[in-house]
Write an enzyme that holds these catalytic residues in place. Sequence first.
Site, PDB file in Angstrom:
ATOM      1  N   SER A 170      16.044  48.605 115.769  1.00 31.11           N
ATOM      2  CA  SER A 170      17.047  49.456 116.412  1.00 31.11           C
ATOM      3  C   SER A 170      16.598  50.919 116.504  1.00 31.11           C
ATOM      4  O   SER A 170      15.718  51.358 115.769  1.00 31.11           O
ATOM      5  CB  SER A 170      18.367  49.400 115.640  1.00 31.11           C
ATOM      6  OG  SER A 170      18.782  48.076 115.457  1.00 31.11           O
TER       7      SER A 170
HETATM    8  N1  SAH Z   1      17.795  45.164 111.518  1.00 27.53           N
HETATM    9  C1  SAH Z   1      16.549  44.889 112.214  1.00 27.53           C
HETATM   10  C2  SAH Z   1      16.705  44.769 113.711  1.00 27.53           C
HETATM   11  C3  SAH Z   1      17.428  43.562 114.048  1.00 27.53           C
HETATM   12  S1  SAH Z   1      17.299  42.879 115.651  1.00 27.53           S
HETATM   13  C4  SAH Z   1      15.496  45.923 111.893  1.00 27.53           C
HETATM   14  O1  SAH Z   1      15.762  46.869 111.160  1.00 27.53           O
HETATM   15  O2  SAH Z   1      14.371  45.753 112.355  1.00 27.53           O
HETATM   16  C5  SAH Z   1      18.444  41.558 115.298  1.00 27.53           C
HETATM   17  C6  SAH Z   1      17.856  40.438 114.479  1.00 27.53           C
HETATM   18  O3  SAH Z   1      18.897  39.527 114.202  1.00 27.53           O
HETATM   19  C7  SAH Z   1      16.771  39.663 115.189  1.00 27.53           C
HETATM   20  O4  SAH Z   1      15.606  39.633 114.427  1.00 27.53           O
HETATM   21  C8  SAH Z   1      17.386  38.275 115.336  1.00 27.53           C
HETATM   22  O5  SAH Z   1      16.441  37.232 115.249  1.00 27.53           O
HETATM   23  C9  SAH Z   1      18.340  38.237 114.171  1.00 27.53           C
HETATM   24  N2  SAH Z   1      19.427  37.259 114.283  1.00 27.53           N
HETATM   25  C10 SAH Z   1      20.108  36.878 115.398  1.00 27.53           C
HETATM   26  N3  SAH Z   1      21.055  35.965 115.084  1.00 27.53           N
HETATM   27  C11 SAH Z   1      20.972  35.767 113.735  1.00 27.53           C
HETATM   28  C12 SAH Z   1      21.686  34.936 112.815  1.00 27.53           C
HETATM   29  N4  SAH Z   1      22.659  34.098 113.213  1.00 27.53           N
HETATM   30  N5  SAH Z   1      21.346  35.013 111.493  1.00 27.53           N
HETATM   31  C13 SAH Z   1      20.353  35.823 111.070  1.00 27.53           C
HETATM   32  N6  SAH Z   1      19.636  36.623 111.907  1.00 27.53           N
HETATM   33  C14 SAH Z   1      19.941  36.602 113.215  1.00 27.53           C
END
Ligand code: SAH
Length: 253
Positions: A103
């Site tokens: 993000s």
């Molecule tokens: N917080 C992260 C950015 C996240 S992007 C950072 O600091 O880099 C959102 C992430 O959520 C992605 O990697 C995606 O694969 C994950 N995601 C999506 N649905 C999910 C779920 N149901 N459970 C766990 N992770 C999930």
Amino acid sequence: MTGTGQVKRYVEKGTIFVFSLLICVYGYADTTADGYHRLRQGMIEEIEADVRATSLYIDKEALDDRVMRIMGEVPRHEFVPDNAKPHAYENRPLAIGHGQTISQPYIVALMTDLLHPKPDHRVLEVGTGSGYQAAVLAGLTEHVYTMEIIEELAAEAAARIKRLGYDNIDSRMADGYYGWESAAPFDSIIVTAASDHVPPPLVKQLKPGGRMVMPVGGRFQVQQLMLIEKDQEGGIKTRQILPVRFVPLTGGH
Ligand code: SAH
């Protein structure tokens, strides 16, 4: 002197000038430790400016000092792919593979601030991605539990967290919609992927007095960053903070 020879030379000189300018503006990032430190300070100033620019939404002119201090310490360049390292301290999201993104720093800082993190807090993150947000929270709280649904990203983040020496982060590959029952309840919960509703299992795993932030909205709709507060009696209050754009929360729900 006239003619195509001179015109060509002008064009050549012009091209070299434009290229040099582009290198100055885009291509150069000092990727030494000192260089990264300076770039990180620049990022902090940009976050501060964004906070001021959005103060009407977020109801404050500056974020918590502890949050800003940790944003100035966590090495974001360690959490992005090699080709993105020169851009690690730009105030924007970056691709981390598998169609996912780390993000924008302003959003990471804002969401962290909204959680009101305290040194004795235990926090759940859904959506580990690169592990950057987890690392920011780990610097402010006692323990972070973070869940990622994409196996490769979960494995990479786990290795990175270990290599960088964070000993208060537990990570696992699982569908975060259902939370982390055995470690619940949590003082706060952060979801870094968007869903059209707030997952009930997560609300259940939030302590009375706890705070949760997540983007809410359908895949092709405007999403709103929401703050969900649980009072001492278990009542729920929600508040829209500002419009955002996140990758979708996937999984079996
Ligand atoms: N917080 C992260 C950015 C996240 S992007 C950072 O600091 O880099 C959102 C992430 O959520 C992605 O990697 C995606 O694969 C994950 N995601 C999506 N649905 C999910 C779920 N149901 N459970 C766990 N992770 C999930």
